[in-house]
Design a protein around this motif. Sequence first.
Motif, PDB file in Angstrom:
ATOM      1  N   GLU A  77       0.896  -1.283   0.018  1.00 19.15           N
ATOM      2  CA  GLU A  77      -0.023  -0.037   0.115  1.00 19.15           C
ATOM      3  C   GLU A  77       0.857   1.430  -0.077  1.00 19.15           C
ATOM      4  O   GLU A  77       0.645   2.250  -0.610  1.00 19.15           O
ATOM      5  N   GLU A  78       1.866   1.265   0.815  1.00 14.56           N
ATOM      6  CA  GLU A  78       2.759   2.131   0.761  1.00 14.56           C
ATOM      7  C   GLU A  78       3.603   2.452  -0.669  1.00 14.56           C
ATOM      8  O   GLU A  78       3.816   3.714  -1.238  1.00 14.56           O
ATOM      9  N   ASP A  79       3.748   1.361  -1.608  1.00 17.98           N
ATOM     10  CA  ASP A  79       4.416   1.676  -2.859  1.00 17.98           C
ATOM     11  C   ASP A  79       3.302   2.228  -3.744  1.00 17.98           C
ATOM     12  O   ASP A  79       3.675   3.110  -4.578  1.00 17.98           O
ATOM     13  N   CYS A  80       1.965   1.913  -3.600  1.00 13.30           N
ATOM     14  CA  CYS A  80       0.785   2.499  -4.294  1.00 13.30           C
ATOM     15  C   CYS A  80       0.810   3.880  -4.149  1.00 13.30           C
ATOM     16  O   CYS A  80       0.609   4.868  -4.913  1.00 13.30           O
ATOM     17  N   GLU A  81       0.858   4.399  -2.793  1.00 11.57           N
ATOM     18  CA  GLU A  81       0.810   5.825  -2.340  1.00 11.57           C
ATOM     19  C   GLU A  81       1.765   6.499  -3.015  1.00 11.57           C
ATOM     20  O   GLU A  81       1.847   7.690  -3.524  1.00 11.57           O
ATOM     21  N   LYS A  82       2.975   5.887  -3.044  1.00 14.04           N
ATOM     22  CA  LYS A  82       4.436   6.795  -3.664  1.00 14.04           C
ATOM     23  C   LYS A  82       4.014   6.782  -5.040  1.00 14.04           C
ATOM     24  O   LYS A  82       4.358   7.925  -5.445  1.00 14.04           O
ATOM     25  N   ILE A  83       3.692   5.811  -5.702  1.00 19.00           N
ATOM     26  CA  ILE A  83       3.377   6.104  -7.093  1.00 19.00           C
ATOM     27  C   ILE A  83       2.405   7.155  -7.506  1.00 19.00           C
ATOM     28  O   ILE A  83       2.589   7.744  -8.543  1.00 19.00           O
ATOM     29  N   ARG A  84       1.316   7.085  -6.790  1.00 23.66           N
ATOM     30  CA  ARG A  84       0.045   8.125  -7.041  1.00 23.66           C
ATOM     31  C   ARG A  84       0.769   9.417  -6.626  1.00 23.66           C
ATOM     32  O   ARG A  84       0.018  10.333  -7.070  1.00 23.66           O
ATOM     33  N   SER A  85       1.881   9.734  -6.024  1.00 24.19           N
ATOM     34  CA  SER A  85       1.958  11.077  -5.471  1.00 24.19           C
ATOM     35  C   SER A  85       2.661  11.815  -6.693  1.00 24.19           C
ATOM     36  O   SER A  85       3.028  12.946  -6.565  1.00 24.19           O
ATOM     37  N   GLY A  86       3.208  11.082  -7.880  1.00 18.15           N
ATOM     38  CA  GLY A  86       3.824  11.636  -8.824  1.00 18.15           C
ATOM     39  C   GLY A  86       2.834  12.758  -9.407  1.00 18.15           C
ATOM     40  O   GLY A  86       1.710  12.346  -9.809  1.00 18.15           O
ATOM     41  N   PRO A  87       3.489  13.968  -9.908  1.00 16.16           N
ATOM     42  CA  PRO A  87       2.482  15.094 -10.274  1.00 16.16           C
ATOM     43  C   PRO A  87       1.998  14.902 -11.782  1.00 16.16           C
ATOM     44  O   PRO A  87       1.166  15.226 -12.064  1.00 16.16           O
ATOM     45  N   THR A  88       2.880  13.913 -12.487  1.00  8.01           N
ATOM     46  CA  THR A  88       2.620  13.606 -13.932  1.00  8.01           C
ATOM     47  C   THR A  88       2.492  12.225 -14.197  1.00  8.01           C
ATOM     48  O   THR A  88       3.084  11.547 -13.452  1.00  8.01           O
TER      49      THR A  88
END
Length: 417
Positions: A37-48
């Motif tokens: 879940e932490e990995d998914c959150e990190k991926i979603r944090s990208g602005p583009t």
Amino acid sequence: MDLQDCKKLREHYVELVRNLIPEDLTDYLFQYHILSEEDCEKIRSGPTRAQRVRIFLGILPKKNSTSMEKLIEAMKHAGYTELAAMLEAPLESEDVVVSPTSQSPPESPCVDDPHLISLKERLEQQSEVVSSMQAEMEMLQEELKRQSQTFETNAKYKQTVTVLGELEKEKAERQKVYDEVYETLLKDINKLEEDRTYSRTSSVKNSAAVRTPSFTLSGGIRHYAKIKCVLIGDGGTGKTSIIHYFMHRRRNESYIPTIFDNRSVEVMHGNTLTTVNFWDTAGQDAYDKLRPLSYSDAHVALLVFSVTSQTTLNNVMAKWHPEFRHYCRKVPFLLVGNKTDPMQDQKKLHEMRKKGERFVEAKEGDKAAEMLRAAKKKAFLCSAHDGKGIQALLDALVAIGLKNMHKSHKSQTCACM
């Protein structure tokens, strides 16, 4: 993920950054415990999107050996079949050049040197970063084009607002003129109401002073009657020209848009001298509130359209008939198709066919008259230019108007707003 899988990701890094949407794969990989879940959150944090893909591809090599297999499955499941096939294909093996003069096995290159390995990895990473940045720059250029189009749209919007402001100003000026005309007409209508108080006896006494009837039928004068006829329809259909031909037996040479007009003509119908008061109305939308004032106490009405324009007949059915019936529920009316003279003009026919237009046929008018329940259940086709059909129209409207007048016993037949 083993070294072979990492090489595949690096080799196809640019294609993945350009075409992949990581959100399509994260749920599937999270379900099979490849991503946390932490990995998914990190991926979603990208602005583009490109940055989210880079984060996604940076996380995968740190996962277990089955991560590449599950990644390919997730791509197939999300519809990225070409990218999945690209990752499934084996890497091309590097050819080893053997020296023909050397009998001993070649020395292996200095790949064990940690400094060289570090430099090689950094070089590959920088190459990948440059490729991804190039892809992102292409996306930004496309976004810049869209923004420039939006700017042009905003400029057009500002121009439209300016034009609307000018139109509002013009509308206010026209409304002022309309109010003045409205007040003048109200005074005229009040004066006409006072004239209605005259008795029939005084009207008969004054009938000797009335001018010679414009249209005379056989028979001596035994009775005198007065009826009101209202003409309704689009502007430019020839309502004023029809009245002009009734009065002068010749065409109207000039066109002046009517706002409000009232003219009279005497007709002998049998042994009854009938004065027909024609009330000419404006067909423009600006006079929608003023027009119904003309409908009061009408005995008969003419709903006029032009046979050269299908639109005018459609407007009779969609606008003029509903409006007339709203104010005059029991008043009979005739459906009139004016401007039949161009139907014999071959040049006019050619011009209309070139524009994809056509004349309204007599059977179409009759069908509309039957649908609208017009008097006589047919359309009266005429021409105020050459007078064709005008006499028949006048005879019909006088007969219907007299019949309605006798039937109503001079009671008010039309409620005015």
